[in-house]
Design a protein around this motif. Sequence first.
Motif, short mmCIF file in Angstrom:
data_model
loop_
_atom_site.label_atom_id
_atom_site.label_comp_id
_atom_site.label_asym_id
_atom_site.label_seq_id
_atom_site.Cartn_x
_atom_site.Cartn_y
_atom_site.Cartn_z
N ASN A 62 27.64 39.19 45.21
CA ASN A 62 28.65 39.65 46.16
C ASN A 62 29.30 38.48 46.88
O ASN A 62 30.50 38.49 47.13
N LEU A 63 28.52 37.48 47.21
CA LEU A 63 29.08 36.30 47.88
C LEU A 63 30.12 35.59 47.01
O LEU A 63 31.03 34.96 47.52
N SER A 64 29.98 35.71 45.71
CA SER A 64 30.88 34.99 44.82
C SER A 64 32.30 35.57 44.83
O SER A 64 33.24 34.85 44.53
N PHE A 65 32.46 36.85 45.17
CA PHE A 65 33.81 37.41 45.12
C PHE A 65 34.25 38.10 46.41
O PHE A 65 35.39 38.51 46.53
N TRP A 66 33.37 38.23 47.37
CA TRP A 66 33.71 38.93 48.60
C TRP A 66 34.95 38.36 49.29
O TRP A 66 35.85 39.12 49.66
N PRO A 67 35.06 37.05 49.48
CA PRO A 67 36.23 36.54 50.20
C PRO A 67 37.56 36.83 49.48
O PRO A 67 38.61 36.86 50.10
N PHE A 68 37.52 37.05 48.17
CA PHE A 68 38.75 37.20 47.41
C PHE A 68 39.08 38.64 47.08
O PHE A 68 40.20 38.95 46.69
N SER A 69 38.13 39.53 47.19
CA SER A 69 38.34 40.90 46.72
C SER A 69 38.86 41.86 47.77
O SER A 69 39.40 42.91 47.44
N THR A 70 38.70 41.55 49.03
CA THR A 70 39.05 42.51 50.07
C THR A 70 40.39 42.23 50.74
O THR A 70 40.81 43.00 51.59
N GLY A 71 41.04 41.15 50.38
CA GLY A 71 42.30 40.81 51.04
C GLY A 71 42.05 40.32 52.45
O GLY A 71 40.99 39.81 52.76
N SER A 72 43.03 40.51 53.32
CA SER A 72 42.84 40.07 54.70
C SER A 72 43.19 41.21 55.64
O SER A 72 43.99 42.09 55.33
N GLY A 73 42.55 41.21 56.76
CA GLY A 73 42.86 42.19 57.78
C GLY A 73 42.03 43.46 57.72
O GLY A 73 42.10 44.27 58.64
N GLY A 74 41.25 43.67 56.71
CA GLY A 74 40.42 44.88 56.62
C GLY A 74 39.13 44.71 57.38
O GLY A 74 38.76 43.61 57.79
N GLY A 75 38.44 45.80 57.55
CA GLY A 75 37.17 45.76 58.27
C GLY A 75 36.05 45.10 57.48
O GLY A 75 35.03 44.73 58.04
N LEU A 76 36.24 44.95 56.17
CA LEU A 76 35.21 44.35 55.33
C LEU A 76 35.56 42.93 54.90
O LEU A 76 34.77 42.27 54.24
N SER A 77 36.74 42.45 55.25
CA SER A 77 37.19 41.15 54.75
C SER A 77 36.71 40.00 55.62
O SER A 77 36.31 40.18 56.76
N VAL A 78 36.79 38.82 55.06
CA VAL A 78 36.41 37.60 55.75
C VAL A 78 37.46 37.29 56.81
O VAL A 78 38.65 37.43 56.56
N LEU A 79 37.01 36.87 57.98
CA LEU A 79 37.93 36.42 59.02
C LEU A 79 37.75 34.92 59.21
O LEU A 79 36.78 34.49 59.84
N PRO A 80 38.63 34.10 58.63
CA PRO A 80 38.49 32.65 58.80
C PRO A 80 38.51 32.29 60.29
O PRO A 80 39.31 32.80 61.07
N GLY A 81 37.62 31.45 60.69
CA GLY A 81 37.54 31.00 62.07
C GLY A 81 36.71 31.91 62.96
O GLY A 81 36.45 31.58 64.11
N ALA A 82 36.30 33.07 62.45
CA ALA A 82 35.48 33.98 63.25
C ALA A 82 34.04 33.44 63.31
O ALA A 82 33.62 32.65 62.45
N PRO A 83 33.28 33.87 64.30
CA PRO A 83 31.88 33.43 64.36
C PRO A 83 31.11 33.87 63.10
O PRO A 83 31.43 34.87 62.47
N VAL A 84 30.08 33.10 62.77
CA VAL A 84 29.27 33.39 61.58
C VAL A 84 28.66 34.77 61.66
O VAL A 84 28.62 35.51 60.67
N ALA A 85 28.20 35.16 62.85
CA ALA A 85 27.56 36.48 63.00
C ALA A 85 28.53 37.60 62.67
O ALA A 85 28.15 38.60 62.04
N GLU A 86 29.79 37.46 63.06
CA GLU A 86 30.77 38.51 62.76
C GLU A 86 31.05 38.59 61.27
O GLU A 86 31.12 39.68 60.69
N ASN A 87 31.22 37.45 60.60
CA ASN A 87 31.45 37.46 59.16
C ASN A 87 30.22 37.94 58.40
O ASN A 87 30.35 38.62 57.38
N LEU A 88 29.04 37.62 58.89
CA LEU A 88 27.81 38.12 58.26
C LEU A 88 27.74 39.65 58.38
O LEU A 88 27.38 40.34 57.42
N HIS A 89 28.11 40.17 59.54
CA HIS A 89 28.15 41.62 59.73
C HIS A 89 29.15 42.26 58.76
O HIS A 89 28.85 43.27 58.13
#
Length: 170
Positions: A62-89
Amino acid sequence: MTLFASALVTGGVGPWLPFQMLAAAWVGWGAGVLPRARGRREVGLLAGYGAVAGLAYGILLNLSFWPFSTGSGGGLSVLPGAPVAENLHRFLLFSLATSLGWDLTRAATTAVLVALTARPVLGALRRAARRAAFDVPVRFEAASSPTCAAGQGGRELQPLAQSGDEPPRA
């Protein structure tokens, strides 16, 4: 190599293949560093490791494709610059929504199959190791030979298990 050959045969070569190969290598390495055990403890240890490794394998993939598969702005997508705990959640939510059912099934199936087949497989592997005599030390002694590899007379080294001993019986 098995994953690579399988991908070539089935047409499953894609950007995920190196991640699958790396995760499979880590699973094998983890099995190799398990503490030594015998009997039921060994089977339990291997089955437990199989379950944990099944879950870890899914998470790593999942880590291999998660940042690329969800786009941006969704509740499941990566937030660049966000705290690690938030991205882990967000990653845990992504895993729960997309593959946790498959990962739990893989973990349970692996544990059950290892528990059912561990004794005969381990017995066969131990018997093969005994017959192959992997633990016999190899010594080299000079032996006379009418011709050596270069075509000239001389001496070449011959591997001997132990001086004067017969090779181990099969």
